[in-house]
Design a protein around this motif. Structure first.
Motif, PDB file in Angstrom:
ATOM      1  N   LEU A 125       0.833  -1.201   0.000  1.00  0.00           N
ATOM      2  CA  LEU A 125       0.000   0.000   0.000  1.00  0.00           C
ATOM      3  C   LEU A 125       0.860   1.241   0.000  1.00  0.00           C
ATOM      4  N   VAL A 126       0.254   2.348  -0.455  1.00  0.00           N
ATOM      5  CA  VAL A 126       0.948   3.623  -0.572  1.00  0.00           C
ATOM      6  C   VAL A 126       0.107   4.704   0.096  1.00  0.00           C
ATOM      7  N   THR A 127       0.732   5.513   0.945  1.00  0.00           N
ATOM      8  CA  THR A 127       0.029   6.618   1.584  1.00  0.00           C
ATOM      9  C   THR A 127       0.140   7.861   0.699  1.00  0.00           C
ATOM     10  N   PRO A 128      -0.750   8.833   0.875  1.00  0.00           N
ATOM     11  CA  PRO A 128      -0.672  10.048   0.060  1.00  0.00           C
ATOM     12  C   PRO A 128       0.548  10.911   0.368  1.00  0.00           C
ATOM     13  N   THR A 129       1.252  10.601   1.453  1.00  0.00           N
ATOM     14  CA  THR A 129       2.487  11.321   1.762  1.00  0.00           C
ATOM     15  C   THR A 129       3.710  10.618   1.179  1.00  0.00           C
ATOM     16  N   GLY A 130       3.498   9.542   0.413  1.00  0.00           N
ATOM     17  CA  GLY A 130       4.598   8.892  -0.286  1.00  0.00           C
ATOM     18  C   GLY A 130       5.298   7.791   0.477  1.00  0.00           C
ATOM     19  N   ARG A 131       4.653   7.214   1.469  1.00  0.00           N
ATOM     20  CA  ARG A 131       5.232   6.074   2.184  1.00  0.00           C
ATOM     21  C   ARG A 131       4.688   4.786   1.576  1.00  0.00           C
ATOM     22  N   PRO A 165      -9.634   2.137   2.118  1.00  0.00           N
ATOM     23  CA  PRO A 165      -9.594   3.473   1.521  1.00  0.00           C
ATOM     24  C   PRO A 165      -9.579   4.614   2.546  1.00  0.00           C
ATOM     25  N   THR A 166      -8.828   4.472   3.620  1.00  0.00           N
ATOM     26  CA  THR A 166      -8.757   5.521   4.642  1.00  0.00           C
ATOM     27  C   THR A 166      -8.311   6.836   4.021  1.00  0.00           C
ATOM     28  N   ARG A 167      -8.986   7.913   4.424  1.00  0.00           N
ATOM     29  CA  ARG A 167      -8.642   9.237   3.920  1.00  0.00           C
ATOM     30  C   ARG A 167      -7.784   9.971   4.944  1.00  0.00           C
ATOM     31  N   LEU A 168      -6.662  10.519   4.498  1.00  0.00           N
ATOM     32  CA  LEU A 168      -5.796  11.363   5.298  1.00  0.00           C
ATOM     33  C   LEU A 168      -5.915  12.794   4.784  1.00  0.00           C
ATOM     34  N   PRO A 169      -5.412  13.795   5.521  1.00  0.00           N
ATOM     35  CA  PRO A 169      -5.533  15.181   5.047  1.00  0.00           C
ATOM     36  C   PRO A 169      -4.952  15.381   3.649  1.00  0.00           C
ATOM     37  N   GLU A 170      -3.921  14.618   3.308  1.00  0.00           N
ATOM     38  CA  GLU A 170      -3.254  14.800   2.011  1.00  0.00           C
ATOM     39  C   GLU A 170      -3.914  14.011   0.881  1.00  0.00           C
ATOM     40  N   GLY A 171      -4.813  13.100   1.214  1.00  0.00           N
ATOM     41  CA  GLY A 171      -5.444  12.264   0.197  1.00  0.00           C
ATOM     42  C   GLY A 171      -5.823  10.909   0.763  1.00  0.00           C
ATOM     43  N   THR A 172      -6.046   9.952  -0.117  1.00  0.00           N
ATOM     44  CA  THR A 172      -6.533   8.632   0.284  1.00  0.00           C
ATOM     45  C   THR A 172      -5.432   7.582   0.178  1.00  0.00           C
ATOM     46  N   VAL A 173      -5.364   6.712   1.175  1.00  0.00           N
ATOM     47  CA  VAL A 173      -4.439   5.577   1.124  1.00  0.00           C
ATOM     48  C   VAL A 173      -4.915   4.627   0.026  1.00  0.00           C
TER      49      VAL A 173
END
Length: 223
Positions: A125-131, A165-173
């Protein structure tokens, strides 16, 4: 529980709410324990616990380690009224190797052509912060070369990850490799770690201490 929550949680469409619940139930049905995450409220997360100082993504339940469940019916109740994030405890069904984006893409490309085949390919998986987070079989510590490498984080017992599909402030995982694509199989941790070490060295990162020949961790048999 939610009476003292000040910020209004993010407005999600009925379809998004249903999707969160359905996906959480699907993870549980495949034996992955799930715990509800705090709800996104503008740029912070609120869990409903009075005085909670955590504003980043975090579990909604104080006793989340004990409460986490793979029972689809129990999981469904958590998402009936709130748009919780979907969090997956690690160190149980799987561990996670977390790396920055430039390494994640390199490792993913390498495992696609790895001679071990499916033994090294699994969900990513990829987070919207690039992890980038590689799900692997649980229980294996980091190889000595990676223990003090700040590029690599191992999530084991006592930790968790936000799942699509968790949503973070920067976007969706999101999934780079969905569990269905990997047939819900998990790769051997050391095979992925070996690939990661190769990627780090290819980008010029010095890793110490190197293991002596004949002392390399081997994939575990019979799994």
């Amino acid at each position: 529980m939610w009476g003292n929550v000040g910020p209004r949680v993010a407005e999600l469409s009925p379809l998004e709410r249903v999707r969160l619940r359905r996906v959480a139930i699907r993870y549980a049905a495949h034996g992955w324990q799930v715990t509800p995450g705090a709800c996104l409220a503008r740029s912070r997360f609120v869990c409903g616990r009075a005085g909670c100082p955590t504003v980043g993504c975090h579990p909604a339940l104080e006793n989340w380690e004990l409460a986490a469940s793979a029972d689809p019916a129990r999981v469904a109740t958590w998402w009936r009224s709130r748009p919780h994030g979907v969090l997956l405890p690690t160190g149980r069904a799987f561990d996670v190797l977390e790396v920055p984006a430039h390494l994640g893409r390199h490792v993913l490309d390498a495992v696609q052509i790895h001679p071990a085949g499916t033994g090294v390919r699994g969900p990513v998986l990829v987070t919207p912060t690039g992890r980038w987070m590689f799900l692997v079989r649980p229980g294996d510590p980091l190889r000595p070369e990676l223990e003090h490498c700040f590029h690599v984080v191992r999530h084991g017992p006592g930790s968790w990850i936000p799942a699509p599909p968790t949503r973070l402030p920067e976007g969706t995982v999101r999934w780079a490799v969905a569990p269905e694509q990997a047939r819900w199989q998990l790769p051997d941790s050391y095979l992925v770690q070996n690939t990661l070490i190769g990627a780090l060295r290819a980008t010029g990162v010095t890793l110490t201490p190197d293991l002596l020949p004949g002392h390399l961790p081997l994939p575990r048999r019979g799994m």
